[in-house]
Design an enzyme around this catalytic site. Structure first.
Site, PDB file in Angstrom:
ATOM      1  N   ARG A 107      36.533  37.097  26.730  1.00 48.74           N
ATOM      2  CA  ARG A 107      36.288  35.985  27.695  1.00 48.74           C
ATOM      3  C   ARG A 107      34.953  35.836  28.003  1.00 48.74           C
ATOM      4  NH1 ARG A 107      39.116  38.643  33.302  1.00 48.74           N
ATOM      5  NH2 ARG A 107      37.854  40.473  33.351  1.00 48.74           N
ATOM      6  N   ASN A 145      35.357  31.983  37.138  1.00 47.94           N
ATOM      7  CA  ASN A 145      35.779  33.398  37.638  1.00 47.94           C
ATOM      8  C   ASN A 145      34.731  34.206  37.460  1.00 47.94           C
ATOM      9  OD1 ASN A 145      38.308  35.045  38.537  1.00 47.94           O
ATOM     10  ND2 ASN A 145      37.574  35.871  36.695  1.00 47.94           N
ATOM     11  N   GLU A 146      34.479  34.892  38.776  1.00 47.85           N
ATOM     12  CA  GLU A 146      33.446  36.007  38.406  1.00 47.85           C
ATOM     13  C   GLU A 146      32.346  35.618  37.777  1.00 47.85           C
ATOM     14  OE1 GLU A 146      34.881  39.906  37.731  1.00 47.85           O
ATOM     15  OE2 GLU A 146      35.824  40.026  39.596  1.00 47.85           O
ATOM     16  N   CYS A 154      21.672  35.336  29.308  1.00 51.48           N
ATOM     17  CA  CYS A 154      21.680  34.876  27.962  1.00 51.48           C
ATOM     18  C   CYS A 154      20.306  34.729  27.801  1.00 51.48           C
ATOM     19  CB  CYS A 154      22.322  33.818  27.858  1.00 51.48           C
ATOM     20  SG  CYS A 154      22.367  32.964  26.155  1.00 51.48           S
ATOM     21  N   CYS A 156      19.145  32.992  24.569  1.00 51.19           N
ATOM     22  CA  CYS A 156      19.159  31.978  23.617  1.00 51.19           C
ATOM     23  C   CYS A 156      18.052  30.849  23.594  1.00 51.19           C
ATOM     24  CB  CYS A 156      20.517  31.400  23.289  1.00 51.19           C
ATOM     25  SG  CYS A 156      20.628  30.074  24.601  1.00 51.19           S
ATOM     26  N   GLU A 302      40.664  39.197  45.044  1.00 45.30           N
ATOM     27  CA  GLU A 302      41.208  40.194  44.007  1.00 45.30           C
ATOM     28  C   GLU A 302      40.914  41.771  44.397  1.00 45.30           C
ATOM     29  OE1 GLU A 302      39.965  39.886  40.043  1.00 45.30           O
ATOM     30  OE2 GLU A 302      40.083  37.748  39.955  1.00 45.30           O
ATOM     31  N   TRP A 310      40.168  49.995  33.272  1.00 47.47           N
ATOM     32  CA  TRP A 310      38.906  49.788  32.670  1.00 47.47           C
ATOM     33  C   TRP A 310      37.857  51.070  32.987  1.00 47.47           C
ATOM     34  CZ3 TRP A 310      36.104  49.289  36.935  1.00 47.47           C
ATOM     35  CH2 TRP A 310      36.456  48.292  37.915  1.00 47.47           C
ATOM     36  N   GLU A 350      44.609  43.676  29.199  1.00 48.20           N
ATOM     37  CA  GLU A 350      44.983  44.136  30.615  1.00 48.20           C
ATOM     38  C   GLU A 350      46.312  44.599  30.934  1.00 48.20           C
ATOM     39  OE1 GLU A 350      42.673  40.982  33.298  1.00 48.20           O
ATOM     40  OE2 GLU A 350      41.305  42.485  32.894  1.00 48.20           O
ATOM     41  N   HIS A 353      46.786  47.297  33.587  1.00 49.07           N
ATOM     42  CA  HIS A 353      46.290  46.886  34.833  1.00 49.07           C
ATOM     43  C   HIS A 353      47.476  46.884  35.777  1.00 49.07           C
ATOM     44  CE1 HIS A 353      43.969  45.300  38.401  1.00 49.07           C
ATOM     45  NE2 HIS A 353      43.002  45.192  37.570  1.00 49.07           N
TER      46      HIS A 353
HETATM   47  C1  GAL Z   1      38.152  41.035  37.607  1.00 49.57           C
HETATM   48  C2  GAL Z   1      38.667  39.847  36.875  1.00 49.57           C
HETATM   49  C3  GAL Z   1      40.145  39.676  36.744  1.00 49.57           C
HETATM   50  C4  GAL Z   1      40.477  40.969  35.810  1.00 49.57           C
HETATM   51  C5  GAL Z   1      40.124  41.949  36.995  1.00 49.57           C
HETATM   52  C6  GAL Z   1      40.825  43.481  36.532  1.00 49.57           C
HETATM   53  O1  GAL Z   1      36.928  41.340  37.284  1.00 49.57           O
HETATM   54  O2  GAL Z   1      38.217  38.605  37.627  1.00 49.57           O
HETATM   55  O3  GAL Z   1      40.406  38.714  35.843  1.00 49.57           O
HETATM   56  O4  GAL Z   1      40.136  40.994  34.821  1.00 49.57           O
HETATM   57  O5  GAL Z   1      38.960  42.239  36.915  1.00 49.57           O
HETATM   58  O6  GAL Z   1      40.442  44.486  37.041  1.00 49.57           O
END
Ligand code: GAL
Length: 668
Positions: A107, A145-146, A154, A156, A302, A310, A350, A353
């Protein structure tokens, strides 16, 4: 946004058959969920091939949620372009500093300066708005998102061209760029703008001014994309608040600038629950997020219910920890507590998670905690107008962060997070709330400003801090402050640049200490504490030396200088004092001295006060591994257990109390 604490999470129904959706909504209701983020990674579902769209499923999902009274934070899907896009238009893929192009299959594989990406992004956002923007369930827009999370920079050719345009508008001419970057060094003088590149891989250190400008430019490029999306959303639904999810202390993006463009600030917090200082990490994260735009609400967009996947070894939150962490956010002003994600995925990277609803569903102990917290928050009285008030501010800028941690410095292991934690830790432990402020922001509302290693400081910022002290404020300035200007050019003479008028001493040389070395610090009364990491070689001027380095090569040099300026004072810290030494400085500050909080520090209980027009809410959160019995002012009502309190409250480990009292005249 209304005034209750929102509760919910990322909802990715596209990963599940329709039969599950109804079950989802039922369980959401059971857990008091009232806000879910939908569609973050749905571009390939919404636009399966170029120019063909399928919004049918999204309509269905919004209908289901809307009928259940669950609001939707509808995401634009621009963070994850579909494979057809990057197959047809491969130059949308970003390029790293070594010239390697990223591939799709994950992504965030887009170059934000790529005109093709921008065109497709605008198109899909416009389509989203026209298809479902009018749906009554939509309560908030969640853009992208984030931003910049996986590919902050980048290199380029599109970026090169955009960087040149940015430089042209900032400097006007190549001569000005040469001047600002000091290209006289190492034969770097440019004869025309076309020769300028992003700071791609070079044989040795690249130009510091160029690096710093590239950080600013990259930040601006992402922000420009957000503004483009926001314009489309606002054009059709100006009434719907707009947010994008931040990542707390995230170095590549200047969230002070970003948050000015948002109606709601939101942040993602993935603190390591096994970090011994997790509670402080949460607190400092939330203090920052509350501070980046002090005029708008903020939410935790979140967090985990339990565990990420991760890190190398992913320890879950222990029972009660998620609840305690959630109340940390509420205590520090959050209007919402949300999770990534609602239901644990079966597929994709994920799938391990944690989620609000685990693979084992309602049988999981995680579900019990999620459901109970949601129900509890739903019953909590609205706190929306009760604000977190701070008398202490930390001067903080992303521009300083970029410059401070750029390479080729006396101590390349000097990191801002450690400097922040050093000055913040005692305040967290004593229950003293702190705001973050840009160094050029009006500071009149604060009594104390902490200045941790403000290495890069403009003349305007310096003047603002100087005038804060002149007007009666107290500043605590640490070593390695006032070193360079906005182009990374050193302020020569003794160090300090625009901060020199208040420092009360001359910093003649800087001396990082041997790794692990500890030096003695002797105070005027003969007391000894210690320090480490760094020593400035200081000559005293108009300031008063409170303590001197008492061992090692710099013995005899001032370590702490107090300088009275106008009606305020500056404390210059020439070395990294140990906690006892720092406490001696803090106890001299009228804003902190005499606070009972300084004495009770270290009992492991977090204390934060939110003050509203009618009620004051004192949050007490026990992070200690044992029960704590606390003395409190009598006459409060504890809102979670709904009991009247006397002058004591007992909290088990991870226990939370919210004590409501009438707001006194003084606090109003
Ligand atoms: C964030 C992200 C989410 C998910 C999450 C996992 O950085 O916005 O989509 O990937 O981490 O911890």
């Amino acid at each position: 946004m209304n005034r209750r604490i929102h509760y919910g999470g990322d909802y990715n129904p596209e990963q599940w058959p329709r039969a599950i959706w109804r079950e989802d909504v039922r369980l959401m209701k059971e857990a008091g969920v009232d806000l879910v983020t939908v569609g973050v990674f749905s571009w390939a579902e919404l636009e399966p091939t170029e120019g063909t769209y399928d919004f049918g499923w999204l309509h269905e999902v919004l209908d289901l949620l809307g009928e259940a009274g669950i609001g939707v934070d509808l995401a634009t899907p621009t963070t994850a372009p579909p494979p057809w896009l990057t197959t047809r238009y491969p130059d949308v893929l970003p390029v790293d500093s070594k010239g390697t192009r990223y591939s799709h299959g994950s992504r965030q594989q887009f170059c934000v300066c790529n005109p093709t990406y921008r065109m497709f992004a605008k198109q899909v956002v416009a389509r989203l708005v026209s298809e479902v923007g009018g749906h009554p369930a939509v309560e908030m827009w969640h853009i992208n998102n984030e931003y910049a999370c996986h590919v902050p920079y980048c290199y380029c050719d599109h970026h090169a061209a955009a960087f040149r345009a940015w430089l042209a508008s900032r400097y006007g001419s190549i001569e000005e760029v040469n001047e600002a970057w000091g290209t006289v060094f190492w034969s770097q003088r440019y004869s025309e703008l076309a020769e300028v590149l992003p700071p791609r891989l070079t044989p040795s250190f690249s130009n510091p001014g160029q690096e710093l400008d590239y950080c600013q430019f990259s930040n601006d490029a992402f922000l420009d994309e957000l503004l483009e999306e926001r314009e489309i959303l606002k054009a059709s639904r100006p009434d719907i608040p707009v947010t994008t999810n931040f990542v707390g202390f995230y170095k590549p993006l200047d969230y002070f600038a970003w948050s000015r463009e948002l109606d709601v600030v939101s942040t993602d917090n993935y603190v390591d629950p096994a970090d011994p200082e997790w509670a402080m990490q949460n607190a400092i994260h939330y203090d920052l997020v509350r501070s980046v735009n002090k005029a708008v609400p903020w939410v935790v967009m979140e967090q985990t219910s339990s565990r990420v996947y991760w890190r190398e070894h992913n320890v879950p939150k222990r029972p009660g920890q998620m609840r305690a962490m959630s109340y940390q956010a509420v205590a520090r002003g959050a209007s919402g507590v949300l999770f990534f994600q609602w239901r644990a995925s079966r597929v994709g990277a994920e799938r391990f998670h944690s989620a609000m609803l685990s693979h084992s569903g309602e049988a999981s102990p995680v579900w019990a905690e999620i459901r109970d917290l949601g129900r509890e928050l739903a019953l909590l009285e609205p706190l929306g107008q009760a604000r977190v008030a701070a008398r202490v501010a930390v001067a903080f800028s992303w521009q300083n962060w970029w410059a401070l941690e750029a390479p080729a410095k006396p101590a390349n292991d000097l990191v801002l997070s450690e400097q922040l934690a050093w000055l913040y830790r005692p305040l967290f432990r004593s229950g003293t709330t702190v705001d973050f402020c840009r160094p050029d922001e009006p500071l009149g509302g604060y009594e104390v400003v902490l200045v941790p290693s403000l290495y890069r400081v403009t003349r305007e910022e310096g003047a603002n801090l100087v005038s804060f002290v002149h007007q009666g404020g107290d500043a605590v300035i640490s070593f390695w402050s006032g070193i360079v200007d906005e182009h990374e050019t050193v302020y020569v003479g003794p160090y300090g640049g625009p901060l020199r008028p208040i420092m009360g001493c001359d910093v003649l040389e800087v001396a990082p200490l041997l790794a692990g070395a500890v030096v003695e610090v002797e105070w005027e009364d003969g007391t000894k504490t210690t320090a480490g990491f760094w020593a400035d070689v200081v000559a005293e001027t108009d300031g008063h030396v409170l303590a001197r380095i008492a061992s090692g090569p710099w013995a005899g040099r001032p370590a702490v200088i107090e300088n009275r300026v106008g009606s305020g004072r500056t404390y210059y810290l020439a070395t990294r004092l140990d906690p006892a030494g720092l406490a001696r400085v803090y106890s001299r500050l009228p804003a902190l001295a005499g606070e009972p909080s300084l004495e009770r520090a270290g009992d492991g209980v977090e204390r934060v006060v939110r003050t509203g027009p009618e009620h004051t809410y004192e949050f007490l959160i026990n992070h200690a591994p044992e029960d704590r019995e606390l003395e409190i002012a009598p006459g409060g009502i504890e809102l979670l257990a709904r009991v009247e309190l006397g002058d004591r409250v007992k909290l088990p480990p991870t226990g939370v109390a919210i004590v409501r009292r009438p707001t006194s005249e003084l606090a109003r």
